[in-house]
Write a protein that holds these residues in place. Structure first.
Motif, mmCIF file in Angstrom:
data_model
loop_
_atom_site.group_PDB
_atom_site.id
_atom_site.type_symbol
_atom_site.label_atom_id
_atom_site.label_comp_id
_atom_site.label_asym_id
_atom_site.label_seq_id
_atom_site.Cartn_x
_atom_site.Cartn_y
_atom_site.Cartn_z
ATOM 1 N N TRP A 140 38.327 45.914 46.428
ATOM 2 C CA TRP A 140 38.361 44.580 47.024
ATOM 3 C C TRP A 140 38.134 43.538 45.927
ATOM 4 O O TRP A 140 37.055 43.467 45.343
ATOM 5 C CB TRP A 140 37.273 44.494 48.105
ATOM 6 N N ALA A 141 39.193 42.763 45.632
ATOM 7 C CA ALA A 141 39.093 41.676 44.659
ATOM 8 C C ALA A 141 38.662 40.435 45.429
ATOM 9 O O ALA A 141 39.499 39.662 45.906
ATOM 10 C CB ALA A 141 40.425 41.475 43.947
ATOM 11 N N GLU A 142 37.354 40.297 45.569
ATOM 12 C CA GLU A 142 36.848 39.291 46.512
ATOM 13 C C GLU A 142 37.190 37.865 46.095
ATOM 14 O O GLU A 142 37.473 37.012 46.940
ATOM 15 C CB GLU A 142 35.335 39.452 46.659
ATOM 16 N N LYS A 143 37.187 37.609 44.804
ATOM 17 C CA LYS A 143 37.457 36.246 44.344
ATOM 18 C C LYS A 143 38.840 35.787 44.808
ATOM 19 O O LYS A 143 39.034 34.635 45.191
ATOM 20 C CB LYS A 143 37.361 36.203 42.820
ATOM 21 N N ASP A 144 39.781 36.699 44.772
ATOM 22 C CA ASP A 144 41.152 36.353 45.178
ATOM 23 C C ASP A 144 41.459 36.804 46.602
ATOM 24 O O ASP A 144 42.575 36.620 47.077
ATOM 25 C CB ASP A 144 42.159 37.006 44.212
ATOM 26 N N HIS A 145 40.494 37.416 47.240
ATOM 27 C CA HIS A 145 40.688 37.914 48.605
ATOM 28 C C HIS A 145 41.896 38.841 48.708
ATOM 29 O O HIS A 145 42.753 38.682 49.588
ATOM 30 C CB HIS A 145 40.807 36.757 49.606
ATOM 31 N N VAL A 146 41.976 39.744 47.789
ATOM 32 C CA VAL A 146 43.074 40.724 47.779
ATOM 33 C C VAL A 146 42.481 42.129 47.803
ATOM 34 O O VAL A 146 41.512 42.416 47.101
ATOM 35 C CB VAL A 146 43.971 40.540 46.531
ATOM 36 N N LEU A 147 43.083 42.956 48.625
ATOM 37 C CA LEU A 147 42.656 44.347 48.729
ATOM 38 C C LEU A 147 43.699 45.247 48.093
ATOM 39 O O LEU A 147 44.897 45.129 48.388
ATOM 40 C CB LEU A 147 42.488 44.737 50.202
ATOM 41 N N TRP A 148 43.245 46.148 47.227
ATOM 42 C CA TRP A 148 44.101 47.172 46.642
ATOM 43 C C TRP A 148 43.751 48.505 47.291
ATOM 44 O O TRP A 148 42.580 48.803 47.491
ATOM 45 C CB TRP A 148 43.894 47.276 45.134
ATOM 46 N N ASP A 192 47.023 40.824 50.850
ATOM 47 C CA ASP A 192 46.393 39.529 50.562
ATOM 48 C C ASP A 192 45.838 38.866 51.817
ATOM 49 O O ASP A 192 45.554 37.670 51.830
ATOM 50 C CB ASP A 192 47.378 38.605 49.856
ATOM 51 N N GLY A 193 45.700 39.617 52.864
ATOM 52 C CA GLY A 193 45.205 39.069 54.117
ATOM 53 C C GLY A 193 46.321 38.710 55.082
ATOM 54 O O GLY A 193 46.098 38.504 56.274
ATOM 55 N N ARG A 194 47.540 38.647 54.529
ATOM 56 C CA ARG A 194 48.687 38.356 55.391
ATOM 57 C C ARG A 194 49.854 39.299 55.101
ATOM 58 O O ARG A 194 50.466 39.830 56.011
ATOM 59 C CB ARG A 194 49.127 36.912 55.167
ATOM 60 N N TYR A 195 50.104 39.477 53.835
ATOM 61 C CA TYR A 195 51.266 40.290 53.462
ATOM 62 C C TYR A 195 50.823 41.553 52.730
ATOM 63 O O TYR A 195 49.882 41.515 51.936
ATOM 64 C CB TYR A 195 52.212 39.500 52.559
ATOM 65 N N VAL A 208 41.685 44.395 38.862
ATOM 66 C CA VAL A 208 41.061 43.466 37.920
ATOM 67 C C VAL A 208 40.819 42.150 38.645
ATOM 68 O O VAL A 208 39.781 41.526 38.538
ATOM 69 C CB VAL A 208 41.976 43.237 36.700
ATOM 70 N N ASP A 209 41.837 41.760 39.405
ATOM 71 C CA ASP A 209 41.779 40.569 40.237
ATOM 72 C C ASP A 209 42.845 40.747 41.314
ATOM 73 O O ASP A 209 43.273 41.872 41.591
ATOM 74 C CB ASP A 209 41.998 39.300 39.400
ATOM 75 N N GLY A 210 43.298 39.667 41.888
ATOM 76 C CA GLY A 210 44.287 39.795 42.950
ATOM 77 C C GLY A 210 45.679 40.105 42.449
ATOM 78 O O GLY A 210 46.574 40.462 43.232
#
Lengths: 670, 396
Positions: B262-270, B281-284, B306-308
């Motif tokens: 979970w790349a929390e800063k960018d709100h992206v889940l891998w 990314d919460g939507r796509y 690393v990030d989103g």
């Protein structure tokens, strides 16, 4: 419970205002939270209306005092006994501050005049007082309130309350005065509190019963001791630790193991922090308690470690025919010439020539060092004096020049002032208390005293540390090696839980505390009839401490509710009825969750003379580990995951793991 | 990292513009086909520019490898965790700490709950290490192990696959669901089929942030816990039947998940699965497979964002890196075992980069970051990827 008074009823609970054994009002949400089962707590029904009314007035007065928390107040009304437990000295030596756990206050004294100057009410059962590095503030750990009161030294008022973990016992600020470290005795950890923001920033893992703290002279280390040993395998040697915190990193960096030690109290440093010394007792609980006369019950020792020592060396303070127990408070004079140790049960302070002690240790080879703690002749090499003081001496503090030692005498509400050169008491400061001690107070003095045991070896409080437990199991009876091992139980709120002893052979506390103690423990003529009555009165008055697992509004969480349903169920998950005698409530019923009967729940061992055990009360059971009659279950979970294979200790084998978890979370609230 | 790629694009665009200008000039003016020639020329020049510029500039490393020969307790390393200047390795035969150039090993004789350590995390506030083992959960604090098992505590199951520390909560993924330990109160909460949308309880990995906590549920997709609301949500095969996504980027690529990051800063889940990787990314959703990305294999043991935009993938055929456009793979060659690094650009062109070192094995289980460096858990030891500066790269 002589100070109980009636209360008002709200929903499923009764709100009481009562005074505990120490005279403190016990009416907070924490202390008397609504009972989840709706059981009524005991109330003053056994007393006459007149007496009840008197106690109501007392209770209201005490409650009013609480309402003035933070303000300077007049001396408390009888029968509250201050019970000073720790003491601190201002940087210039002009002021003394004694924290009084009985009255929940800090008393300021003029050190030169020896008079009481001011008082300030703090939280419930305060356990320590320390000064900030600049001397402008006092930090008081309130063990039952789960707070630290910050007292402004100038105005002598509480200016802030800081939230801590469960049962804060001691607090110390770092050298910069930015962070406060608090030892939490029941949550077994150390709170790190940002003093500027007034919030806890992290919790460091300590050992069981984290109790006392000491900042090293260079400010780089904080040492933490523990009043209970670490949980270990059944019938294995005890072990405690000194937890060492690096104040720069705010992390635990080391854990000094104290082998065979159980209760460890104050810790002090010397030689610029290159030597640390902890006061400890070393119980010999793995062998039958049959050789009091040979010192084979409890060793009273100092654990010495640090860069100047190399490893931990334990040295006795006892003598061949006399014991000084339990070692509690420590003070090292400037220049590291003398070490003073308060010995609470012996009503004395032991003076140690510190250079001689260190030289004695350094001269010993590794084998000698390892065995030194059991060599009762060793103390002659470094003990320079035994100084009689008041009853139950606890905390110690030195004047800045080291010429005067102040001793908090808990059980006669005084401060002894000792001339450190002459080794004698030169003054006694009275803190003010009831004109005549009540039976409970007299009993309390007896409870702490070691003078009844052979050679003054130990007292009740050695194992029932402050009315609690020692975390150990014992081979008590002279019935052979390893037979009838028993776990030590809490003494809180036990008046109506008889019979006593795990085999239920003592019908009342008079039997439990009287002939049995005399014959099996003290091995000496013990209490007189009057003394026995007093000590029973005291034991009956020991209050139940607040339960931290209940919500303050008295309601149960969803998980605890599920656990309650399991605790009260009459059918297993398949719908089959559970026999009445094997339902939890079948044995654990009533206000103390005990039927006060004997039961065979399949936990007997081949070494037990009978599989029948007294059904234990469950109030605050969460604090009482290890569990079962012999302490073989290290945790509540193990009672059922390990020791209930045949569903004889309640039906639990149909439960899923999370359901068992629910049950345990409920049990923690009792 | 993308310097070359940007410069190549810039050069290509410049060439197109130059070519267009050239064609537009009177000198070069010809009849009708002018536009067509111009386009062809531009395309040619673009390809030429690509050819000249080479592959995208992806990070390069000098790999130092550690095995039992130089201090590891076992060559099977399940997890790796960087803790400041030191590194913790979860191995099949103990917990290993790399500090000051040496490995120190902690085993059951030191108090570790079980010799097989599957995951490890560090509480940055206290320095305490939490080790998920095949025999319970161990807390290692300044030399002392405290163990939680299904018999002595509220731990749901002794087979603990994953552990993640977030504030005062320790989240665990076990063979019987997830659980959270509140280190302040000692209270456990269980998460399983009875109180979450989890229809498989074989939780394999956990990633905890301040806002969200994610579980990789082996055969059960991904579970999301919202810390603020305490609510759970599951992500599974969109059609609910086949376990795998039928249309690309329609949803989670497959329900047999092995790891979440979970790349929390960018709100992206891998998400890593045994059938490819997903990014959400919460939507796509965006999915990655061997056939349509630079992944060397669809069999993934771990993903670490690393990030989103950027992430590292531990696969059974090497360590892969995705920078949002390009891919790089690091491994001993599958055939010759010679050190190998390949780069795949956005167009799918794969370029081999000359390297002299590689991770110790192509079967990668986990990766963690130490500044620009990497630490990698493999089936044959631990590999330390020391990031090479551009100058060093050129020299080599």
């Amino acid at each position: 419970m002589p100070f109980e008074v009636g209360g008002t009823r709200t929903r499923a609970c009764r709100v009481e205002t009562r005074l505990d054994a120490y005279g403190s009002p016990v009416n907070s949400a924490l202390a008397n939270a609504c009972h989840p089962k709706g059981h009524e707590r005991r109330v003053g029904t056994r007393r006459g209306t007149h007496e009840c009314a008197r106690h109501v007035i007392l209770g209201l007065f005490a409650a009013a005092l609480l309402g003035f928390a933070g303000d300077s107040i007049p001396p408390p009304a009888a029968p509250a006994y201050p019970s000073p437990i720790e003491i601190a000295v201002s940087a210039d030596g002009s002021r003394l501050y004694a924290v009084c756990e009985g009255t929940g206050e800090v008393v300021e004294m003029d050190a030169n005049a020896g008079t009481v100057a001011r008082r300030v009410r703090v939280g419930q059962h305060p356990k320590s007082v320390t000064l900030s590095a600049n001397g402008t503030q006092l930090y008081v750990a309130n063990s039952w309130s789960d707070t630290v009161s910050v007292v402004d030294a100038a105005s002598f008022k509480v200016v802030k309350e800081l939230a801590t973990g469960y049962e804060p016992n001691a607090a110390v600020a770092d050298a910069q005065g930015r962070f406060l470290y608090v030892a939490n005795r029941m949550s077994n950890d150390i709170s790190v509190i940002d003093l500027a923001r007034g919030v806890e920033t992290k919790r460091l893992l300590a050992g069981r019963g984290a109790a006392y703290l000491e900042l090293s002279a260079d400010g780089q280390r904080i040492y933490c001791t523990h009043i209970y040993p670490q949980p270990g395998p059944f019938r294995s040697p005890n072990e405690s630790e000194v937890t060492v915190i690096d104040t720069r990193r705010q992390m635990v960096v080391e854990r000094e193991k104290l082998e065979n030690a159980a209760g460890v109290f104050h810790v002090a440093t010397a030689n610029g922090g290159r030597v640390a010394i902890a006061a400890e007792i070393r119980p010999k609980n793995l062998i039958p308690l049959a050789h009091v006369e040979h010192g084979w019950v409890i060793g009273n020792s100092l654990a010495v470690f640090g860069a100047d020592i190399g490893g931990v060396v334990q040295v006795p303070i006892d003598e061949l025919d006399r014991y000084y127990t339990p070692p509690f408070g420590l003070a090292v004079t400037p220049g590291n010439r003398q070490l003073f140790v308060s010995t609470t049960g012996s009503d004395s302070v032991t003076a140690i020539d510190l250079p001689k002690l260190l030289a004695y240790i350094r001269a010993a080879n590794p084998d000698q060092r390892r065995l030194m703690a059991n060599d009762l002749s060793a103390s002659a090499n470094y003990v320079s004096a035994r100084i009689p003081v008041g009853r139950a001496p606890k905390g110690l503090a030195l004047s800045p020049d080291g010429k005067r030692l102040y001793v908090a005498n808990r059980n006669d509400d005084t401060i002894s002032v000792i001339d450190t050169a002459a080794h004698r008491v030169t003054r006694t400061i009275e803190l003010g208390h009831a004109v005549a001690p009540t039976p409970e107070r007299r009993g309390e003095r007896l409870f702490f005293s070691a003078r009844f045991a052979f050679h003054g070896h130990f007292g009740c409080a050695n194992c029932h540390i402050e009315g609690t437990i020692d975390g150990l199991n014992w081979d008590l009876e002279p019935d052979g090696f390893g037979v009838d091992i028993v776990e030590n139980r809490l003494l809180e709120d036990i008046a109506d839980t008889g019979p006593f002893k795990w085999n239920g052979s003592n019908p009342d506390l008079e039997t439990e505390c009287g002939p049995r103690t005399e014959k099996y423990f003290y091995r000496a003529q013990s209490y007189s009839k009057e003394e026995l009555a007093d000590i029973v009165s005291f034991v009956k008055s020991i209050p139940l401490r607040p339960n931290r697992y209940r919500r303050k509004d008295g309601e149960l969480t969803a998980q605890q509710e599920r656990g309650k349903a399991i605790f009260e169920r009459a059918r297993n998950k398949n719908g089959a009825p559970i026999d009445d005698t094997n339902q939890c409530l079948g044995c654990h019923s009533g206000p103390h969750y005990t039927s006060q009967q004997l039961a065979d729940v399949g936990t007997g061992k081949p070494t037990d003379r009978s599989p029948l055990v007294d059904v234990p009360q469950l109030n605050n059971v969460v604090l009482n580990g290890p569990y079962l009659h012999d302490g073989s279950a290290r945790t509540l979970e193990e009672i059922w995951t390990v020791f209930n294979p045949n569903d004889r200790h309640g039906v639990t084998n149909d439960l899923s793991k999370d359901e068992l978890n629910d049950l345990i979370e409920y049990l923690k609230t009792l | 990292m993308t310097t070359n790629r940007v410069s190549v694009t810039f050069v290509a665009h410049a060439l197109v513009r130059a070519a267009s200008r050239l064609i537009s000039t009177p000198v070069g003016r010809v009849a009708a086909p002018r536009g067509r020639y111009a386009t062809q020329l531009a395309v040619f020049l673009i390809f030429a520019a690509w050819a000249v510029a080479g592959s995208p500039d992806m990070p390069r490393f000098r790999w130092e490898n550690f095995t039992t020969g130089n201090g590891l307790p076992d060559n099977h390393v399940f997890q790796i965790k960087v803790d400041g200047s030191q590194v913790w390795a979860a191995t099949e035969n103990g917990l290993a700490l790399y500090r000051n150039g040496q490995w120190k090993v902690y085993g059951t004789e030191d108090g570790l709950a079980h010799r097989a350590v599957l995951s490890v995390d560090v509480d940055p506030r206290t320095g305490d290490v939490w080790a998920a083992t095949m025999g319970g959960l161990s807390r290692f604090s300044a030399g002392r192990f405290d163990n939680y098992t299904q018999l002595n505590s509220g731990l749901p199951n002794d087979v603990v696959y994953g552990v993640a520390v977030q504030g005062d909560s320790v989240w665990v993924a076990t063979a019987a669901g997830g659980a959270r330990l509140d280190v302040k109160t000692g209270q456990w909460r269980h998460f399983n089929e009875r109180n979450t949308p989890m229809y498989e309880i074989w939780t394999y990995g956990v990633s905890a942030g301040a806002e969200k906590v994610y579980y990789a549920v082996w055969g059960g997709g991904v579970l999301e816990y919202d810390v603020a609301t305490g609510r759970w949500k599951d992500y599974n095969d969109p059609d609910g039947e086949t376990q795998l996504v039928l249309l690309k980027d329609q949803g989670l690529i497959h329900e047999i998940t092995t790891s979440v990051s979970w790349a929390e800063k960018d709100h992206v889940l891998w998400v890593a699965t045994y059938f490819g990787a997903s990014r959400y990314d919460g939507r796509y959703w965006k999915n990655f497979m061997e056939k349509d990305s630079g992944l060397p294999s669809n069999f993934l043991n771990q993903v670490k964002g690393v990030d989103g935009t950027r992430a590292w993938f531990a696969t059974d055929k090497g360590l892969a890196y995705y920078d949002g456009t390009n891919w790089a793979v690091y491994r001993p060659a599958l055939d010759t075992k010679a050190p190998e690094m390949t780069v795949r650009d956005a167009q799918g062109k794969v370029t081999r980069v000359e390297v002299t070192t590689a991770p110790s094995h192509n079967y990668i289980l986990a990766v963690d970051f130490q500044g620009d460096d990497l630490w990698v858990a493999t089936a044959h030891g631990v590999s330390h990827g020391i990031r090479l500066k551009q100058k060093e790269t050129t020299t080599k």
